[in-house]
Scaffold this active site. Structure first.
Site, PDB file in Angstrom:
ATOM      1  CB  ILE A 577      45.183  -3.299   8.997  1.00 18.32           C
ATOM      2  CG1 ILE A 577      44.558  -3.348   7.551  1.00 18.32           C
ATOM      3  CG2 ILE A 577      44.763  -4.551   9.567  1.00 18.32           C
ATOM      4  CD1 ILE A 577      45.351  -4.566   6.753  1.00 18.32           C
ATOM      5  CB  THR A 579      41.971   5.260   8.996  1.00 16.75           C
ATOM      6  OG1 THR A 579      41.296   4.224   9.833  1.00 16.75           O
ATOM      7  CG2 THR A 579      41.156   6.076   8.394  1.00 16.75           C
ATOM      8  N   GLY A 580      42.869   5.760   5.819  1.00 13.74           N
ATOM      9  CA  GLY A 580      43.421   6.639   4.827  1.00 13.74           C
ATOM     10  C   GLY A 580      42.640   8.110   4.579  1.00 13.74           C
ATOM     11  N   GLY A 581      43.029   8.782   3.588  1.00 14.72           N
ATOM     12  CA  GLY A 581      42.068   9.824   3.537  1.00 14.72           C
ATOM     13  C   GLY A 581      40.741   9.961   3.207  1.00 14.72           C
ATOM     14  N   GLY A 583      39.123   6.275   3.036  1.00 18.86           N
ATOM     15  CA  GLY A 583      38.658   4.983   3.305  1.00 18.86           C
ATOM     16  C   GLY A 583      39.478   4.522   4.194  1.00 18.86           C
ATOM     17  CB  VAL A 585      42.982  -0.981   4.715  1.00 14.47           C
ATOM     18  CG1 VAL A 585      43.258  -2.176   3.923  1.00 14.47           C
ATOM     19  CG2 VAL A 585      43.110   0.241   3.622  1.00 14.47           C
ATOM     20  CE  LYS A 599      41.250   2.100  -1.935  1.00 14.00           C
ATOM     21  NZ  LYS A 599      42.445   2.274  -2.900  1.00 14.00           N
ATOM     22  CG  ASP A 699      49.134   9.861  -4.066  1.00 13.15           C
ATOM     23  OD1 ASP A 699      50.277  10.118  -4.013  1.00 13.15           O
ATOM     24  OD2 ASP A 699      48.256   9.261  -3.409  1.00 13.15           O
TER      25      ASP A 699
END
Ligand code: NAG
Ligand code: NAG
Ligand code: NAG
Ligand code: NAG
Ligand code: NAG
Ligand code: NAG
Ligand code: NAG
Ligand code: NAG
Ligand code: NAG
Ligand code: NAG
Ligand code: NAG
Length: 869
Positions: A577, A579-581, A583, A585, A599, A699
């Protein structure tokens, strides 16, 4: 369309001059006359035409420099474009019109289509980041014109085709990042010309052929990542010329041949990953020169011979993975010199000889697996010194002797597997006293004596196929599927299929009948209580455990792990659902119907000790804290092969997404927004003032505030909470998010709680305004903005707040301005902020529409009482 003709001609001449002369025309040159649209106007028109700046005042093109993400030079020409919201087709912005563009950063901007050919006109470009988009097609040859380029990043796209050899003309390149695309062909030999390269990342593509030996000329390289390709030759000895290399990642290719002994020249190396290849031969003894090595991973190859004793020189080593090879001989005694070792996995080899007693010196060990070897002798008692050990697997060996009672000293032990050996003696009672022990497997040994009663407290016990005698302790029963005692033919008891013990059956039956009913209740009650307590202690052990490796979903171990794998079909993309820096999710529905979020670290990052550490820190922080506005961690798996965290699922996603959708933003009415801000403040105050030591999140952004279906706020993403490791100089890690980072962090590296306070202020403004306040904040110092009214900056998608919420909004705006003070000292503490929220509301003298920003800022000292102290 007659008037546009001269423009087109000017442009044609202009772009040709760029292409062929390598010069650009200053907007002031007579070439572009005032009567014709100036270069500046063309720039502005191109920006406008892209449709990428919807919320900007698009009627006034000359204000383009003030649109979010755009920076101009003194002459008003665009030098930098940085946009991080959804943009769509890349071709919508015609790049031909930006002769002064130096930085183009469109990462995570939902870009589609292929990389525009016009990119070749940006002859001044030094920084290009198009990563994390959906770009397809090949790398355009026009990239070759970007002669000034220093940083090139197109990672996480779907780019195909080969790496054009002509890119070797970009001699200033320092970072060349193509990670995770579908690039094929060979690595061009010409790459040697990029002599200034410090990061070369071609991982996760379809490259084949050899690693060119010319790569050895890139002596400035610090990070070389070629993992997950189909590279199929041996490692060239020239790799040893890369004296500055810090990380060498060649994992998951088809490399064959031996590890060149020149590898020993890479004395700056911190990470060496050659795992998952077909490398054969011995580990060169020169490996002992790599004294800075922290991470050594050679698993799943065909390495044979012995482990060189020089490995004992690697005193900085934290992780050593040699499993699934054909290594023989004995484990060198020198392994005990590795005082910093945390993971040691030598399983699935042909090791013989004994376990050296020196292993007891590696007191930081958390994970030790020597299973599936031919190790002889007995378990050294020194193993009892490994106080941090949480996972110990010595199964499938030829071990003899007794289980040392010292193992009972391993208070962190979570899982112990000694099965399939020839261990004799009695199962030590002490194992049942290790609070954290959840999995115990000593099946298939030569154990004799009784089953200790203390083992009832261990969640999963396997003592099958031994020579145990006597009664089965009450509490073990047939329905306790995780207690296995079969194959012990001398055990007795009325349970689990064993023959009754030899005492009087008649009296037992009588007693049973007499107390059957009350006992029934007792047992049921006891069972329920016991379950509660188990749950309780599970959480307790979660809370206190730091070095844990895998503790998944209420500690159901394998089953739950499998549930997760099944529920996500082994992390199939369709469950992803976001995509981050570092990883992705996933959303998963467990068999019981419970929905969770997972995650998971990306493949490369899971290999990278820093990200591994960030996951570990997130687990550490989140298991130690509990707050109603902080995301709950349900479990985690921290193993090289399965790096993920399990959270409660947040139905409404991130605050950022909600604010960016007009429909959802309207659902987020003023009182809900106020509650989100207050909830976030409470969570931060808890982190800063109730936790010892204080936790700085580092953050806080609208992206990291998640909302449940009641639109309540939960602070998430603690990956950077302790990422800043003062001992390491990893410059590639950015802590925090652009636009939320406190200004002082640009020149000091000192992280304090006040950094979070600043970010909180930005988020609070963002919630009030409905968009990120960058633009607004830069204009704050101007008099015109001081004269602006508070109601003018509020999110116009919502009706004006009623008089009840208005009080809150007034207070929040006051606090938010105090929080974004440039001087950290002038910002309030989060404790002060929450105190303000909790104290009875002071009524404002004026109605909201009569309050100007100037008044608001003057108000600060009077409103925020605790700031006066
Ligand atoms: C357009 O924006 C510029 C720069 O912000 C400003 O000086 C000018 O007055 C604006 N013009 C109009 C018509 O709003
Ligand atoms: C961009 O502008 C140039 C010059 O006007 C033109 O030749 C080119 O076709 C345009 N590209 C796109 C994709 O519109
Ligand atoms: C792209 O790569 C460059 C160079 O390594 C790096 O500075 C930048 O942060 C990367 N961008 C993203 C979004 O990871
Ligand atoms: C190489 O990098 C160094 C330091 O970053 C810089 O001073 C030098 O100008 C660069 N050389 C080229 C050809 O870009
Ligand atoms: C590597 O793979 C390529 C293409 O699949 C093939 O042509 C070549 O022979 C292989 N080289 C080796 C050394 O196996
Ligand atoms: C690369 O190194 C070799 C010697 O190792 C040298 O002969 C060659 O000229 C170098 N190439 C470049 C482009 O520097
Ligand atoms: C190994 O590489 C292949 C592609 O070559 C990729 O599909 C796979 O996910 C990679 N495996 C791991 C564990 O990274
Ligand atoms: C053990 O290693 C061999 C290669 O040496 C591999 O084929 C096998 O799958 C490994 N077994 C396990 C259980 O990991
Ligand atoms: C280890 O294996 C190698 C070949 O793989 C063999 O030559 C050597 O004798 C073996 N050594 C021991 C101690 O078993
Ligand atoms: C283990 O027990 C079996 C059966 O009693 C016996 O044959 C074997 O010698 C024993 N092995 C050791 C190493 O004690
Ligand atoms: C075990 O469970 C079954 C049904 O799941 C039940 O019928 C049986 O009575 C239980 N046995 C014991 C000893 O609790």
């Amino acid at each position: 369309m007659a008037p546009s003709l001269p423009i087109a001609m000017v442009l044609l001449a202009w772009s040709t001059s760029i292409l062929f002369c390598g010069t650009y025309l200053d907007p002031a040159t007579p070439f572009v006359r005032a009567s014709e649209p100036s270069a500046l106007q063309l720039e502005a028109k191109a920006l406008l035409k892209s449709g990428w700046w919807k919320s900007a005042n698009t009627n006034n093109v000359s204000s383009g420099c003030k649109w979010p993400g755009i920076t101009c030079n003194a002459g008003g020409s665009v030098t930098e474009i940085r946009v991080a919201y959804y943009l769509g087709e890349m071709s919508k912005l015609n790049l031909s019109f930006f002769p002064n563009l130096v930085r183009l950063d469109l990462h995570k901007a939902g870009l589609q289509g292929s990389i525009s050919v016009e990119i070749g006109t940006l002859s001044k470009l030094t920084y290009l980041d198009l990563s994390h988009n959906n770009l397809k097609g090949e790398l355009p040859l026009s990239l070759t014109n970007l002669a000034q380029l220093v940083v090139f990043n197109v990672s996480y796209n779907q780019i195909t085709g080969p790496i054009p050899a002509s890119l070797s003309l970009l001699i200033h390149l320092s970072h060349f990042v193509l990670y995770t695309n579908q690039i094929n062909g060979f690595i061009p030999l010409e790459i040697e010309k990029l002599s200034n390269l410090s990061i070369l990342d071609l991982g996760g593509n379809m490259l084949t052929g050899p690693i060119p030996s010319t790569l050895g000329n890139l002596t400035n390289l610090k990070y070389l990542y070629l993992d997950s390709n189909q590279i199929n030759d041996s490692i060239p000895p020239e790799i040893g010329n890369l004296k500055n290399l810090i990380y060498l990642l060649l994992t998951n290719n088809s490399l064959n041949g031996q590890i060149p002994s020149t590898i020993g020249h890479l004395t700056n190396l911190k990470g060496l990953n050659l795992d998952s290849n077909q490398i054969n031969g011995q580990i060169p003894s020169t490996i002992g020169h790599l004294t800075n090595l922290e991470y050594l991973s050679l698993y799943s190859n065909q390495i044979n011979g012995q482990i060189p004793s020089t490995i004992g020189h690697l005193t900085n080593l934290e992780d050593l993975f040699l499993y699934s090879n054909q290594i023989n001989g004995s484990i060198p005694r020198e392994i005990g010199n590795l005082k910093n070792l945390i993971y040691l996995d030598l399983s699935n080899n042909s090791l013989n000889g004994q376990i050296p007693s020196t292993i007891g010196h590696s007191t930081n060990l958390s994970y030790l697996s020597l299973s599936q070897n031919q190790i002889k002798g007995s378990i050294p008692i020194e193993i009892g010194n490994l106080k941090s050990l949480s996972f110990l697997n010595l199964a499938h060996n030829n071990l003899i002797g007794h289980i040392p009672t010292q193992i009972g000293n391993l208070h962190s032990l979570n899982s112990l597997n000694l099965s399939h050996n020839f261990i004799s003696g009695e199962p030590p009672v002490e194992l049942g006293t290790i609070d954290k022990l959840l999995f115990l497997d000593i099946s298939y040994n030569n154990l004799t004596g009784n089953v200790p009663n203390s083992y009832i407290s261990i969640k999963s016990v396997n003592l099958s196929y031994n020579y145990l005698t006597g009664p089965v302790p009450t509490g073990f029963d047939r329905n306790h599927t995780r207690h296995t005692l079969i194959g012990n033919k001398y055990l007795c008891g009325d349970t689990m299929g064993f023959p009754p013990c030899k005492n009087s059956i008649v009296t037992k039956v009588k007693i049973f009948v007499a107390i059957a009913i009350p006992l029934g209740f007792l047992v049921l009650g006891g069972f329920l209580m016991c379950r509660c307590m188990v749950k309780e202690t599970q959480f307790e052990s979660i809370e206190t455990k730091n070095g844990n490796l895998f503790s998944i979903w209420n500690y159901d171990g394998q089953i739950a792990y499998e549930d997760i794998i099944e529920a996500t079909e082994d992390f199939d993309l369709k469950y992803c659902i976001g995509t981050g820096g570092y990883g992705s999710v996933y959303k998963a529905k467990l068999p019981g119907g419970k929905v969770i979020a997972l995650k998971r670290l990306h493949r490369l990052e899971a290999e990278n000790p820093t990200f591994d550490m960030s996951f570990r820190n997130e687990v550490k922080v989140l298991t130690e804290i509990r707050h109603r506005n902080i995301i709950k961690l349900h479990g985690f798996c921290l193993h090289k092969r399965c790096m993920f965290l399990v959270y409660e699922y947040m139905e409404r996603g991130s605050l950022f997404c909600i604010l960016n959708s007009d429909v959802e933003a309207m659902e987020l009415d003023w009182s809900k927004r106020v509650n989100i801000i207050k909830g976030t403040a409470h969570a931060l105050s808890y982190l800063h003032h109730d936790c010892i030591p204080a936790i700085v999140h580092r953050d806080i952004t609208s992206n990291n505030i998640l909302l449940n279906n009641k639109l309540e706020a939960f602070v998430s993403d603690f990956g950077t909470a302790k990422l800043l490791d003062p001992d390491s100089s990893n410059q590639t890690l950015v802590a925090g998010t652009y636009g939320y980072i406190a200004p002082e962090l640009a020149y000091t590296m000192k992280v304090t709680e006040k950094c979070d306070v600043y970010s909180f202020g930005v988020v609070a403004l963002e919630i009030l305004m409905g968009i990120h306040p960058t633009e607004f904040m830069t204009s704050l110092s101007s008099t015109s903005s001081q004269n602006m009214m508070l109601h003018e900056i509020l999110d116009q998608r919502l009706p004006p707040p009623n008089h009840l919420v208005a009080q809150d909004i007034f207070l929040i705006a006051t606090i938010a301005f105090a929080c974004i003070h440039t001087k950290p000292k002038s910002r309030p503490t989060m404790q002060c902020v929450t105190q303000e929220f909790l104290s009875p509301m002071k009524s404002i003298a004026k109605p909201l529409h009569a309050v100007s920003l100037r008044q608001l800022r003057n108000q600060e000292m009077h409103m925020v009482a605790c700031m006066r102290e």
